[in-house]
Design a protein around this motif. Structure first.
Motif, mmCIF file in Angstrom:
data_model
loop_
_atom_site.group_PDB
_atom_site.id
_atom_site.type_symbol
_atom_site.label_atom_id
_atom_site.label_comp_id
_atom_site.label_asym_id
_atom_site.label_seq_id
_atom_site.Cartn_x
_atom_site.Cartn_y
_atom_site.Cartn_z
ATOM 1 N N TRP A 40 0.820 -1.214 0.000
ATOM 2 C CA TRP A 40 0.000 0.000 0.000
ATOM 3 C C TRP A 40 0.856 1.267 0.000
ATOM 4 O O TRP A 40 0.306 2.373 0.024
ATOM 5 C CB TRP A 40 -0.963 0.012 1.184
ATOM 6 C CG TRP A 40 -0.448 -0.542 2.479
ATOM 7 C CD1 TRP A 40 -0.648 -1.789 2.970
ATOM 8 C CD2 TRP A 40 0.352 0.141 3.466
ATOM 9 N NE1 TRP A 40 -0.030 -1.937 4.189
ATOM 10 C CE2 TRP A 40 0.583 -0.768 4.522
ATOM 11 C CE3 TRP A 40 0.876 1.427 3.555
ATOM 12 C CZ2 TRP A 40 1.322 -0.434 5.645
ATOM 13 C CZ3 TRP A 40 1.611 1.777 4.672
ATOM 14 C CH2 TRP A 40 1.825 0.850 5.691
ATOM 15 N N ILE A 41 2.191 1.138 -0.043
ATOM 16 C CA ILE A 41 3.056 2.291 -0.323
ATOM 17 C C ILE A 41 3.202 2.358 -1.844
ATOM 18 O O ILE A 41 3.830 1.503 -2.455
ATOM 19 C CB ILE A 41 4.435 2.134 0.348
ATOM 20 C CG1 ILE A 41 4.281 2.057 1.873
ATOM 21 C CG2 ILE A 41 5.345 3.303 -0.024
ATOM 22 C CD1 ILE A 41 5.602 1.863 2.609
ATOM 23 N N THR A 42 2.594 3.376 -2.465
ATOM 24 C CA THR A 42 2.477 3.373 -3.926
ATOM 25 C C THR A 42 3.727 3.853 -4.637
ATOM 26 O O THR A 42 3.952 3.516 -5.781
ATOM 27 C CB THR A 42 1.319 4.275 -4.369
ATOM 28 O OG1 THR A 42 1.629 5.632 -4.046
ATOM 29 C CG2 THR A 42 0.034 3.864 -3.699
ATOM 30 N N GLY A 43 4.533 4.699 -3.994
ATOM 31 C CA GLY A 43 5.776 5.156 -4.612
ATOM 32 C C GLY A 43 5.682 6.528 -5.225
ATOM 33 O O GLY A 43 6.524 7.387 -4.975
ATOM 34 N N GLU A 44 4.673 6.780 -6.065
ATOM 35 C CA GLU A 44 4.594 8.057 -6.768
ATOM 36 C C GLU A 44 4.484 9.210 -5.774
ATOM 37 O O GLU A 44 3.583 9.239 -4.939
ATOM 38 C CB GLU A 44 3.391 8.073 -7.709
ATOM 39 C CG GLU A 44 3.464 7.049 -8.826
ATOM 40 C CD GLU A 44 4.592 7.335 -9.786
ATOM 41 O OE1 GLU A 44 4.885 8.523 -10.018
ATOM 42 O OE2 GLU A 44 5.201 6.384 -10.302
ATOM 43 N N GLY A 45 5.395 10.171 -5.873
ATOM 44 C CA GLY A 45 5.371 11.326 -4.986
ATOM 45 C C GLY A 45 6.139 11.133 -3.698
ATOM 46 O O GLY A 45 5.983 11.922 -2.769
ATOM 47 N N SER A 46 6.990 10.089 -3.617
ATOM 48 C CA SER A 46 7.748 9.826 -2.391
ATOM 49 C C SER A 46 9.080 10.573 -2.424
ATOM 50 O O SER A 46 9.625 10.848 -3.491
ATOM 51 C CB SER A 46 7.993 8.326 -2.230
ATOM 52 O OG SER A 46 6.769 7.629 -2.157
ATOM 53 N N ALA A 47 9.599 10.891 -1.229
ATOM 54 C CA ALA A 47 10.833 11.682 -1.153
ATOM 55 C C ALA A 47 11.549 11.422 0.163
ATOM 56 O O ALA A 47 10.927 11.066 1.168
ATOM 57 C CB ALA A 47 10.524 13.171 -1.283
ATOM 58 N N LEU A 48 12.881 11.601 0.125
ATOM 59 C CA LEU A 48 13.723 11.459 1.317
ATOM 60 C C LEU A 48 14.519 12.745 1.487
ATOM 61 O O LEU A 48 15.252 13.152 0.576
ATOM 62 C CB LEU A 48 14.655 10.258 1.174
ATOM 63 C CG LEU A 48 15.636 10.002 2.327
ATOM 64 C CD1 LEU A 48 14.879 9.705 3.614
ATOM 65 C CD2 LEU A 48 16.564 8.837 1.987
ATOM 66 N N TYR A 49 14.375 13.393 2.650
ATOM 67 C CA TYR A 49 15.080 14.636 2.966
ATOM 68 C C TYR A 49 16.140 14.379 4.033
ATOM 69 O O TYR A 49 15.921 13.590 4.955
ATOM 70 C CB TYR A 49 14.110 15.699 3.489
ATOM 71 C CG TYR A 49 13.250 16.340 2.434
ATOM 72 C CD1 TYR A 49 13.655 17.509 1.794
ATOM 73 C CD2 TYR A 49 12.018 15.791 2.080
ATOM 74 C CE1 TYR A 49 12.862 18.114 0.834
ATOM 75 C CE2 TYR A 49 11.222 16.383 1.117
ATOM 76 C CZ TYR A 49 11.653 17.542 0.500
ATOM 77 O OH TYR A 49 10.872 18.145 -0.459
ATOM 78 N N LEU A 50 17.261 15.106 3.900
ATOM 79 C CA LEU A 50 18.315 15.064 4.915
ATOM 80 C C LEU A 50 18.660 16.485 5.341
ATOM 81 O O LEU A 50 18.647 17.411 4.518
ATOM 82 C CB LEU A 50 19.566 14.371 4.362
ATOM 83 C CG LEU A 50 19.450 12.880 4.037
ATOM 84 C CD1 LEU A 50 20.753 12.372 3.435
ATOM 85 C CD2 LEU A 50 19.076 12.077 5.268
ATOM 86 N N LEU A 51 18.964 16.634 6.630
ATOM 87 C CA LEU A 51 19.417 17.943 7.121
ATOM 88 C C LEU A 51 20.838 18.199 6.638
ATOM 89 O O LEU A 51 21.720 17.349 6.799
ATOM 90 C CB LEU A 51 19.371 17.979 8.655
ATOM 91 C CG LEU A 51 18.009 18.243 9.303
ATOM 92 C CD1 LEU A 51 18.110 18.069 10.812
ATOM 93 C CD2 LEU A 51 17.499 19.637 8.977
ATOM 94 N N ASP A 52 21.070 19.383 6.042
ATOM 95 C CA ASP A 52 22.421 19.701 5.579
ATOM 96 C C ASP A 52 23.165 20.503 6.641
ATOM 97 O O ASP A 52 22.648 20.740 7.749
ATOM 98 C CB ASP A 52 22.379 20.439 4.236
ATOM 99 C CG ASP A 52 21.669 21.781 4.322
ATOM 100 O OD1 ASP A 52 21.451 22.285 5.451
ATOM 101 O OD2 ASP A 52 21.335 22.346 3.260
#
Length: 741
Positions: A40-52
């Motif tokens: 049920w995790i579809t993928g489209e529109g997913s993102a991973l952010y990291l603190l710089d």
């Protein structure tokens, strides 16, 4: 890392966590979540952010984000109200519904579902130290069950620990998985900008919600205008001032088609420089849509080509040969054809106004559109030109100022035009620089009036006036057709609702509520029905059914079945005998239709529940923190086997337990397996059960109403509803509480 939870993890979750702890970079982590995590995790529109190092959330990897969202949300301020910042600041999962993601948030794809939740954002924190945020798109229908939230948080925790290790100990470089984009996109921008400049291209962006268009300095140079002195970008010039007059209608027609189709497009046209030089320009761009399919943004490039070999002209009239008149008439015909095609797809008045706002307004280069329809001899507004935009109040004021002119134009049946230095429709700050008021008349009947305004002054040539007059006729015909459809739909819906209970009876020992939603395709009328009966022995009868078909016959058969079943039930027949008699009744009617039906009786004093089922979805019992389908053996639909003997099943419903009965339109979705849809709904019901566990009898009605609203809201979020929907909820309370009520 503590991977324990309140329930055993499935093999899929354990495998996903194990693989996450072996990943060598952010891109691989995101790919693993999408490919190895729950389906049920579809993928489209997913993102991973990291603190710089500057304390900003920087996009490290993404999947399914369009270029514009990738660019706009590449860097997120942790103090902002964007989901990644909120999740990290609050140290909790943030769930976003589709209506919240269609505006300021990156557009996401629903995937297989069209539920209330479209995006989940989890903070990445290790030992109290923030690392980033993980955002994934979901396919859930309705509220996300708590167990699935726990799964997401477990996955996010595994990602956080792996990232923390990689940041502290490893400088790993791994191949980027297919479909995953990394932060190198931002690093590629200088190279991309250099390539664009080397090609002599200029960039532009148009916000279709506000109507604001921005060009960079190179775009100004392409059309022969001095670049803006105050910076790299500035509001775009009026295209009618720079595009060759013969090509302007052709450009507008191409833009109308692009807006209707969405996605990438390409146009070419001539522009006239101040010195009379004519240059051919290629325009390549993309029309971007929100989650509801409405165009919201255009971005692209303008590229100058070599000067053409035909004679140069500096104005619309000077040196125009008869063949040029024919050419100009032809291009205006193309524009009318494009607008006609768009309006021909509009079914309801709402569809027409949406087409007018989303396609006709930007194609014509208009600033705003105000549409009034005749209602009992009066002109009443039906559509603001900017939906959800910041100028709604100004548009309402513009309507007030223009009402007199719109009424005058309709009374005289003559279009009115205001050109350069002409008076506006109402005067004051909101007076547009140019405007046209079009009377809408179809088959000799006054339909309404349409005001089209422009930010810059312009001259309406003879051909322009003819084209706008023709457009008024097309718009009037579309509105007249749409109004007839709306009237027919309203009458059909009223007929359907008239056959349903106007209200549910107040019965001792229970709290109840019901909902009905017509379909949005075809005649928008069906055979779904429900009933709540007061039986002679003091029991409560609960009926829900669905007649095959979506037409007037289905609705008529539904009315006959409802009356017949009510008569059999009140005569004292048990649910099995009642369904058998109703099945014979349907078989004797002059129809080929069949129906599914569920009939239950409840003794409020003892909680004894008896039921029988004829091809209908089983009811769902909600108790404590759980929800499950009630075991109720079924038989064939009514009318299929008139001699069938249905099985009577006995259960119990305890005080505080709830029953949900529904028709299949509540869960059925063309893009998802039916059983999966039911499981997702059951998961949402479990979460509701836990949240409402402490609600007493006094708050039971409000809690039940809230559940009904959540279930139907899930349905109304869908782009299309091919089937009508009925649901009936019943909650048992103690007889003492019923007496106090």
């Amino acid at each position: 890392m503590d991977l324990t939870s309140s329930r055993p993890a499935t093999r899929t979750e354990l495998r996903c966590v194990r693989l996450l702890l072996r990943c060598t970079g952010a891109a691989e982590l995101l790919a693993t979540v999408l490919t190895e995590g729950p389906g049920w995790i579809t993928g489209e529109g997913s993102a991973l952010y990291l603190l710089d190092s500057d304390g900003m959330l920087r996009l490290a990897a993404s999947h399914g984000l369009p270029d514009w969202a990738h660019e706009r949300y590449n860097l997120v301020d942790p103090t902002s109200d964007l989901p990644a910042a909120l999740a990290l600041r609050r140290r909790e999962t943030v769930l976003l519904s589709p209506d919240r993601t269609r505006g300021d948030q990156p557009g996401t794809n629903h995937g297989r579902g069209t539920g209330l939740v479209a995006l989940a954002v989890m903070p990445l924190v290790v030992d109290g130290v923030p690392i980033g945020a993980l955002a994934v798109a979901l396919a859930h229908r309705g509220t996300v069950p708590q167990r699935d939230v726990e799964t997401l948080e477990t996955i996010a925790e595994a990602c956080a620990h792996r990232l923390s290790h990689l940041i502290d100990h490893v400088q790993a470089a791994s191949p980027v998985p297919e479909g995953i984009r990394t932060a190198s996109y931002q690093g590629d921008r200088p190279l991309l900008s250099l390539a664009v400049r080397a090609a002599g291209a200029g960039a532009f962006e148009r916000d279709l919600v506000t109507g604001e268009t921005t060009w960079d300095s190179r775009a100004y140079q392409v059309v022969g205008l001095p670049p803006p002195p105050e910076g790299d970008t500035a509001p775009a010039p009026d295209l009618s001032r720079v595009v060759h007059p013969e090509d302007l209608p052709d450009l507008q027609a191409g833009m109308a088609d692009a807006l209707a189709a969405g996605g990438p497009y390409r146009l070419d046209y001539r522009v006239v420089h101040a010195d009379g030089t004519i240059i051919r320009v290629d325009e390549s761009g993309e029309v971007m849509r929100d989650l509801h399919g409405r165009p919201v943004r255009i971005a692209g490039l303008l590229t100058a080509r070599d000067r053409p070999a035909y004679p140069e002209r500096s104005g619309p009239e000077e040196g125009v040969e008869p063949s040029a008149d024919a050419s100009r008439a032809g291009t205006r015909s193309l524009l009318l054809l494009s607008l006609t095609r768009a309006l021909s797809r509009a079914v309801t008045v709402r569809d027409v106004t949406t087409t007018l706002t989303d396609i006709a307004r930007p194609a014509l280069g208009a600033a705003s559109v105000v549409l009034d329809l005749v209602d009992e001899g009066r002109l009443l507004p039906v559509s603001p030109a900017v939906y959800g935009g910041p100028y709604r109040s100004e548009l309402n004021r513009l309507h007030e100022l223009s009402a007199g002119v719109m009424q005058q134009s309709l009374a005289r049946a003559v279009p009115l035009f205001s050109e350069e230095d002409g008076p506006g429709p109402g005067g004051g700050r909101l007076t547009p620089s140019a405007w046209a008021v079009l009377p809408l008349v179809a088959s000799g009947r006054q339909v309404g009036s349409c005001l089209i305004t422009f930010d810059t002054a312009r001259i309406f040539s003879r051909e322009d006036r003819t084209m706008y007059s023709a457009f008024a006729g097309i718009l009037a015909q579309s509105l007249e057709r749409a109004r007839l459809y709306d009237i027919h739909h309203h009458r059909a819906t009223e007929l359907q609702r008239a056959m349903l209970p106007r209200s549910l009876p107040r019965l001792a020992g229970i709290v109840s509520t019901a909902r009905y939603l017509p379909g949005t395709e075809g005649m928008q009328i069906g055979g779904d029905w429900y009933d709540l009966l007061r039986l002679p022995d003091g029991a409560v009868g609960l009926v829900i059914g669905d007649v095959q078909g979506h037409n007037a016959e289905a609705s008529a058969v539904m009315g006959q079945l409802r009356s017949g079943l009510r008569a059999y039930a009140t005569d004292g027949h048990d649910p099995a005998a009642t369904l058998a008699r109703t099945s014979r009744l349907l078989a004797e009617l002059d129809t080929d239709l069949f129906a599914t039906c569920l009939y239950l009786t409840l003794d409020p004093a003892t909680g004894t529940l008896r039921g029988a089922r004829a091809g209908h979805p089983p009811p769902i019992r909600i108790s404590g923190g759980s929800a499950s389908e009630l075991e109720l053996p079924g038989g064939p639909p009514l009318g299929v086997a008139p001699g069938w003997t249905y099985q009577l099943t006995v259960h119990g419903l305890a005080v505080g337990e709830t029953l949900l009965t529904y028709t299949d339109g509540l869960v059925e979705d063309r893009g998802e397996d039916y059983d999966d849809s039911v499981r997702r709904m059951v998961g949402g019901l479990e979460l509701w059960a836990r949240q409402s566990a402490g609600v007493g009898a006094d708050g039971a009605q409000d809690s039940l109403e809230g559940l009904a609203e959540a279930l139907t809201l899930n349905v109304t979020q869908r782009n299309s509803r091919p089937d009508d929907v009925a649901l009936l909820l019943l909650h048992r309370i103690s007889t003492d509480a019923a007496t106090r009520r």
